[in-house]
Design a protein around this motif. Structure first.
Motif, PDB file in Angstrom:
ATOM      1  N   LEU A  83       0.849  -1.181   0.000  1.00  6.81           N
ATOM      2  CA  LEU A  83       0.000   0.000   0.000  1.00  6.81           C
ATOM      3  C   LEU A  83       0.887   1.233   0.000  1.00  6.81           C
ATOM      4  N   VAL A  84       0.822   2.023  -1.064  1.00  6.87           N
ATOM      5  CA  VAL A  84       1.584   3.266  -1.146  1.00  6.87           C
ATOM      6  C   VAL A  84       0.820   4.309  -0.336  1.00  6.87           C
ATOM      7  N   VAL A  85       1.506   4.912   0.652  1.00  8.29           N
ATOM      8  CA  VAL A  85       0.917   5.944   1.495  1.00  8.29           C
ATOM      9  C   VAL A  85       1.761   7.206   1.292  1.00  8.29           C
ATOM     10  N   THR A  86       1.207   8.182   0.573  1.00 11.36           N
ATOM     11  CA  THR A  86       2.023   9.322   0.157  1.00 11.36           C
ATOM     12  C   THR A  86       1.209  10.590  -0.032  1.00 11.36           C
ATOM     13  N   SER A  87       1.908  11.696  -0.092  1.00  4.46           N
ATOM     14  CA  SER A  87       1.263  12.978  -0.388  1.00  4.46           C
ATOM     15  C   SER A  87       1.306  13.276  -1.886  1.00  4.46           C
ATOM     16  N   GLU A  88       1.939  12.412  -2.668  1.00  9.17           N
ATOM     17  CA  GLU A  88       1.998  12.600  -4.122  1.00  9.17           C
ATOM     18  C   GLU A  88       0.613  12.372  -4.721  1.00  9.17           C
ATOM     19  N   ALA A  89       0.063  13.386  -5.348  1.00  7.71           N
ATOM     20  CA  ALA A  89      -1.309  13.316  -5.855  1.00  7.71           C
ATOM     21  C   ALA A  89      -1.388  13.177  -7.369  1.00  7.71           C
ATOM     22  N   GLU A  90      -0.268  13.146  -8.042  1.00  7.36           N
ATOM     23  CA  GLU A  90      -0.270  13.079  -9.501  1.00  7.36           C
ATOM     24  C   GLU A  90      -0.759  11.710  -9.973  1.00  7.36           C
ATOM     25  N   VAL A  91      -1.738  11.715 -10.844  1.00  7.87           N
ATOM     26  CA  VAL A  91      -2.335  10.468 -11.332  1.00  7.87           C
ATOM     27  C   VAL A  91      -1.290   9.579 -11.996  1.00  7.87           C
ATOM     28  N   GLY A  92      -0.363  10.184 -12.725  1.00 11.53           N
ATOM     29  CA  GLY A  92       0.681   9.403 -13.397  1.00 11.53           C
ATOM     30  C   GLY A  92       1.523   8.610 -12.411  1.00 11.53           C
ATOM     31  N   GLN A  93       1.782   9.188 -11.245  1.00  9.86           N
ATOM     32  CA  GLN A  93       2.557   8.467 -10.235  1.00  9.86           C
ATOM     33  C   GLN A  93       1.747   7.331  -9.634  1.00  9.86           C
ATOM     34  N   MET A  94       0.457   7.558  -9.441  1.00 14.10           N
ATOM     35  CA  MET A  94      -0.408   6.487  -8.944  1.00 14.10           C
ATOM     36  C   MET A  94      -0.396   5.314  -9.914  1.00 14.10           C
ATOM     37  N   VAL A  95      -0.559   5.617 -11.176  1.00 15.60           N
ATOM     38  CA  VAL A  95      -0.564   4.575 -12.205  1.00 15.60           C
ATOM     39  C   VAL A  95       0.779   3.846 -12.238  1.00 15.60           C
ATOM     40  N   GLU A  96       1.870   4.607 -12.138  1.00 13.12           N
ATOM     41  CA  GLU A  96       3.208   4.009 -12.151  1.00 13.12           C
ATOM     42  C   GLU A  96       3.399   3.059 -10.975  1.00 13.12           C
ATOM     43  N   ALA A  97       2.949   3.457  -9.795  1.00 10.31           N
ATOM     44  CA  ALA A  97       3.079   2.604  -8.612  1.00 10.31           C
ATOM     45  C   ALA A  97       2.233   1.336  -8.753  1.00 10.31           C
ATOM     46  N   LEU A  98       1.015   1.485  -9.225  1.00 11.36           N
ATOM     47  CA  LEU A  98       0.142   0.317  -9.399  1.00 11.36           C
ATOM     48  C   LEU A  98       0.670  -0.610 -10.489  1.00 11.36           C
ATOM     49  N   THR A  99       1.196  -0.038 -11.556  1.00  7.18           N
ATOM     50  CA  THR A  99       1.779  -0.834 -12.630  1.00  7.18           C
ATOM     51  C   THR A  99       3.013  -1.586 -12.146  1.00  7.18           C
ATOM     52  N   ALA A 100       3.779  -0.972 -11.261  1.00  4.01           N
ATOM     53  CA  ALA A 100       4.995  -1.603 -10.732  1.00  4.01           C
ATOM     54  C   ALA A 100       4.681  -2.746  -9.765  1.00  4.01           C
ATOM     55  N   GLY A 101       3.448  -2.771  -9.255  1.00  2.42           N
ATOM     56  CA  GLY A 101       3.079  -3.874  -8.376  1.00  2.42           C
ATOM     57  C   GLY A 101       2.442  -3.488  -7.061  1.00  2.42           C
ATOM     58  N   ALA A 102       2.212  -2.187  -6.835  1.00  2.00           N
ATOM     59  CA  ALA A 102       1.489  -1.787  -5.622  1.00  2.00           C
ATOM     60  C   ALA A 102       0.054  -2.275  -5.734  1.00  2.00           C
ATOM     61  N   ASP A 103      -0.531  -2.609  -4.593  1.00  4.79           N
ATOM     62  CA  ASP A 103      -1.915  -3.097  -4.591  1.00  4.79           C
ATOM     63  C   ASP A 103      -2.924  -1.962  -4.449  1.00  4.79           C
ATOM     64  N   GLU A 104      -2.547  -0.916  -3.723  1.00  7.06           N
ATOM     65  CA  GLU A 104      -3.440   0.228  -3.512  1.00  7.06           C
ATOM     66  C   GLU A 104      -2.621   1.465  -3.223  1.00  7.06           C
ATOM     67  N   TYR A 105      -3.305   2.607  -3.185  1.00  7.32           N
ATOM     68  CA  TYR A 105      -2.689   3.917  -3.034  1.00  7.32           C
ATOM     69  C   TYR A 105      -3.538   4.710  -2.053  1.00  7.32           C
ATOM     70  N   LEU A 106      -2.911   5.274  -1.007  1.00  3.10           N
ATOM     71  CA  LEU A 106      -3.623   6.062  -0.011  1.00  3.10           C
ATOM     72  C   LEU A 106      -2.951   7.423   0.106  1.00  3.10           C
TER      73      LEU A 106
END
Length: 130
Positions: A83-106
């Motif tokens: 679970l990525v827990v971050t203040s980064e709000a950019e959609v591209g970063q969310m997609v990159e994290a999920l594509t890399a293998g993160a299960d969710e983003y908070l």
């Protein structure tokens, strides 16, 4: 009964304490690392693989994205939820994290209810207390 393990990875000591406390309230036993490399070292030195890792995006030495990629390359960690827990709000970063293998983003800031909801969405129920 065994306690469910969680790893909190964040370069902010305050955030590690907050996340650790919230996870403990949900029944998890926590360990922590200040960056992705510390987390890898911790994982490699322990026989118990955590069920869950909460991963910050921006950290020195090895950032969250690099940690996710490193963990997902090792089959022994394939069942660990990330679970990525971050203040980064950019959609591209969310997609990159999920594509890399993160299960969710908070997104920070968040409530304890939001964390519990994300864990439930990931298929993690409240951990059983030992």
């Amino acid at each position: 009964m065994t306690t469910t393990q969680a790893l909190v990875i964040d370069d902010s000591r305050a955030m590690r304490l907050i996340l650790g406390d919230l996870l403990q309230q949900l029944g998890y036993q926590t360990s922590e690392a200040g960056d992705g490399q510390q987390a890898i070292t911790l994982l490699e030195g322990d026989d118990t693989i955590p069920s869950l890792a909460l991963v910050d995006w921006n950290m020195p030495v090895m950032n969250g994205l690099e940690f996710i990629r490193a963990v997902r390359q090792k089959p022994c960690y394939s069942n660990m939820k990330l679970l990525v827990v971050t203040s980064e709000a950019e959609v591209g970063q969310m997609v990159e994290a999920l594509t890399a293998g993160a299960d969710e983003y908070l997104m920070k800031p968040f409530s304890s209810e939001a964390l519990a909801c994300k864990l439930e969405m990931m298929g993690l129920q409240r951990a059983q207390r030992a």
